[in-house]
Design a protein around this motif. Structure first.
Motif, PDB file in Angstrom:
ATOM      1  N   LEU A 116     -13.729   8.627   2.745  1.00  0.00           N
ATOM      2  CA  LEU A 116     -13.439   9.854   3.403  1.00  0.00           C
ATOM      3  C   LEU A 116     -12.628  10.510   2.670  1.00  0.00           C
ATOM      4  O   LEU A 116     -13.302  11.717   1.955  1.00  0.00           O
ATOM      5  CB  LEU A 116     -13.708  10.092   5.083  1.00  0.00           C
ATOM      6  N   GLU A 117     -11.892   9.531   1.651  1.00  0.00           N
ATOM      7  CA  GLU A 117     -11.438  10.290   0.255  1.00  0.00           C
ATOM      8  C   GLU A 117     -11.931  10.198  -0.832  1.00  0.00           C
ATOM      9  O   GLU A 117     -12.335  11.096  -1.611  1.00  0.00           O
ATOM     10  CB  GLU A 117      -9.883   9.055  -0.392  1.00  0.00           C
ATOM     11  N   LYS A 118     -12.725   9.449  -1.089  1.00  0.00           N
ATOM     12  CA  LYS A 118     -13.700   9.289  -1.519  1.00  0.00           C
ATOM     13  C   LYS A 118     -15.137  10.030  -1.311  1.00  0.00           C
ATOM     14  O   LYS A 118     -15.709  11.573  -2.780  1.00  0.00           O
ATOM     15  CB  LYS A 118     -14.787   8.136  -2.324  1.00  0.00           C
ATOM     16  N   ASN A 119     -15.802  10.136  -0.257  1.00  0.00           N
ATOM     17  CA  ASN A 119     -17.268  11.252   0.057  1.00  0.00           C
ATOM     18  C   ASN A 119     -16.448  11.886   1.134  1.00  0.00           C
ATOM     19  O   ASN A 119     -16.351  11.297   2.627  1.00  0.00           O
ATOM     20  CB  ASN A 119     -18.696  10.968   0.251  1.00  0.00           C
ATOM     21  N   PRO A 120     -16.232  12.999   1.619  1.00  0.00           N
ATOM     22  CA  PRO A 120     -15.574  13.513   2.662  1.00  0.00           C
ATOM     23  C   PRO A 120     -16.448  14.006   3.938  1.00  0.00           C
ATOM     24  O   PRO A 120     -16.439  13.619   5.162  1.00  0.00           O
ATOM     25  CB  PRO A 120     -14.918  15.085   2.641  1.00  0.00           C
ATOM     26  N   ASP A 121     -18.355  13.689   3.126  1.00  0.00           N
ATOM     27  CA  ASP A 121     -19.281  13.427   4.260  1.00  0.00           C
ATOM     28  C   ASP A 121     -19.870  13.225   3.423  1.00  0.00           C
ATOM     29  O   ASP A 121     -21.615  13.093   3.568  1.00  0.00           O
ATOM     30  CB  ASP A 121     -19.854  15.719   3.671  1.00  0.00           C
ATOM     31  N   PRO A 122     -19.920  12.071   4.337  1.00  0.00           N
ATOM     32  CA  PRO A 122     -20.744  10.901   4.336  1.00  0.00           C
ATOM     33  C   PRO A 122     -21.914  11.167   4.943  1.00  0.00           C
ATOM     34  O   PRO A 122     -21.458  11.264   6.691  1.00  0.00           O
ATOM     35  CB  PRO A 122     -19.862   9.149   4.538  1.00  0.00           C
ATOM     36  N   THR A 123     -23.060  10.280   5.549  1.00  0.00           N
ATOM     37  CA  THR A 123     -24.414  10.015   6.258  1.00  0.00           C
ATOM     38  C   THR A 123     -24.316   8.704   7.210  1.00  0.00           C
ATOM     39  O   THR A 123     -23.400   7.844   6.750  1.00  0.00           O
ATOM     40  CB  THR A 123     -25.481   9.570   5.565  1.00  0.00           C
ATOM     41  N   GLU A 124     -24.403   8.333   7.994  1.00  0.00           N
ATOM     42  CA  GLU A 124     -23.682   7.496   8.766  1.00  0.00           C
ATOM     43  C   GLU A 124     -24.770   5.823   8.121  1.00  0.00           C
ATOM     44  O   GLU A 124     -23.854   5.619   7.849  1.00  0.00           O
ATOM     45  CB  GLU A 124     -25.474   7.005  10.073  1.00  0.00           C
ATOM     46  N   THR A 125     -25.851   6.358   7.040  1.00  0.00           N
ATOM     47  CA  THR A 125     -26.393   5.164   6.037  1.00  0.00           C
ATOM     48  C   THR A 125     -25.036   4.772   5.286  1.00  0.00           C
ATOM     49  O   THR A 125     -24.631   3.647   4.712  1.00  0.00           O
ATOM     50  CB  THR A 125     -27.320   5.391   5.420  1.00  0.00           C
ATOM     51  N   GLU A 126     -24.408   5.798   4.890  1.00  0.00           N
ATOM     52  CA  GLU A 126     -24.013   5.389   3.450  1.00  0.00           C
ATOM     53  C   GLU A 126     -21.860   5.089   4.546  1.00  0.00           C
ATOM     54  O   GLU A 126     -21.456   4.408   3.345  1.00  0.00           O
ATOM     55  CB  GLU A 126     -22.628   6.987   2.737  1.00  0.00           C
ATOM     56  N   VAL A 127     -21.859   5.212   5.446  1.00  0.00           N
ATOM     57  CA  VAL A 127     -21.008   4.611   5.612  1.00  0.00           C
ATOM     58  C   VAL A 127     -21.240   3.694   6.455  1.00  0.00           C
ATOM     59  O   VAL A 127     -19.741   2.655   6.484  1.00  0.00           O
ATOM     60  CB  VAL A 127     -20.579   5.371   7.738  1.00  0.00           C
ATOM     61  N   ARG A 128     -22.071   2.486   7.428  1.00  0.00           N
ATOM     62  CA  ARG A 128     -22.112   1.390   6.738  1.00  0.00           C
ATOM     63  C   ARG A 128     -22.486   0.692   5.904  1.00  0.00           C
ATOM     64  O   ARG A 128     -22.435  -0.969   5.740  1.00  0.00           O
ATOM     65  CB  ARG A 128     -23.883   1.582   8.056  1.00  0.00           C
ATOM     66  N   TYR A 129     -23.288   1.482   4.645  1.00  0.00           N
ATOM     67  CA  TYR A 129     -22.883   0.657   3.821  1.00  0.00           C
ATOM     68  C   TYR A 129     -21.640   0.370   3.489  1.00  0.00           C
ATOM     69  O   TYR A 129     -21.652  -0.349   2.941  1.00  0.00           O
ATOM     70  CB  TYR A 129     -24.280   1.220   2.696  1.00  0.00           C
ATOM     71  N   THR A 151     -14.912  11.799  12.800  1.00  0.00           N
ATOM     72  CA  THR A 151     -13.436  11.552  11.722  1.00  0.00           C
ATOM     73  C   THR A 151     -13.633  12.768  10.594  1.00  0.00           C
ATOM     74  O   THR A 151     -12.696  13.565  10.515  1.00  0.00           O
ATOM     75  CB  THR A 151     -12.581  10.764  11.627  1.00  0.00           C
ATOM     76  N   ALA A 152     -15.122  12.378   9.939  1.00  0.00           N
ATOM     77  CA  ALA A 152     -15.321  13.383   9.008  1.00  0.00           C
ATOM     78  C   ALA A 152     -15.534  14.817   9.623  1.00  0.00           C
ATOM     79  O   ALA A 152     -15.055  16.019   8.347  1.00  0.00           O
ATOM     80  CB  ALA A 152     -16.492  12.667   8.722  1.00  0.00           C
ATOM     81  N   ALA A 153     -16.432  15.075  10.048  1.00  0.00           N
ATOM     82  CA  ALA A 153     -16.413  16.643  10.536  1.00  0.00           C
ATOM     83  C   ALA A 153     -14.981  17.650  11.296  1.00  0.00           C
ATOM     84  O   ALA A 153     -15.426  18.416  10.706  1.00  0.00           O
ATOM     85  CB  ALA A 153     -17.287  16.469  11.724  1.00  0.00           C
TER      86      ALA A 153
END
Length: 159
Positions: A116-129, A151-153
């Motif tokens: 979340l510090e690197k990417n505050p708006d991740p997709t679900e795929t990015e979180v899973r990856y 949390t991101a939202a």
């Protein structure tokens, strides 16, 4: 074998310790500094339970030697909360029941905070990856993913 003097920063505080050249950062955190939040799961870097950030980079602390921490910045699960206040990520893990036995939870929290510090708006795929290196046998991953996405939202709305 002689001990080596190391000065490093852990969760914003400068610390000094003596360690054996073969000791890992995980060993130092738990045995020398009394920071038992970081867990040892496999000892081979395969499970992610011991995840920390080292100079802002997510690493398995079981794969980094304590002497390599000299002059560097370490962030552990103990540094996520601010005083008595839980980090929003920790609060969402509780709300979503995204933890059970607790062995993997510290590593997952550190990893998702780094995401979340690197990417505050991740997709679900990015979180899973991003969490592919963190193994959990108790919860499955659905509740964890939902907690991270929520949390991101919330964090985006607050900023």
């Amino acid at each position: 074998m002689s001990k080596i003097h190391v000065t490093t920063t852990v969760n914003g505080d400068e610390v000094e310790f003596l360690c054996d050249p073969r000791e890992t950062v995980l060993d130092v955190l738990r045995d020398r500094l009394g920071m038992t939040g970081t867990k040892e799961g496999c000892g081979t870097g395969d499970c992610g339970a011991c995840s920390i950030t080292l100079d802002g980079r997510l690493v398995c602390s079981c794969l980094v030697l304590g002497v390599e921490a000299e002059g560097r910045e370490i962030a552990t699960v103990e540094g996520i909360a601010t005083g008595e206040d839980l980090h929003p990520l920790q609060q969402k893990f509780i709300e979503y029941a995204a933890l059970q036995c607790g062995i993997c939870t510290p590593g997952i929290l550190v990893a998702t905070k780094a995401l979340l510090e690197k990417n505050p708006d991740p997709t679900e795929t990015e979180v899973r990856y991003w969490l592919a290196g963190n193994l959990c046998r108790c919860t499955g991953y659905d509740k964890i993913i939902r907690a991270v996405m929520d949390t991101a939202a919330d964090m985006r709305e607050a900023s």
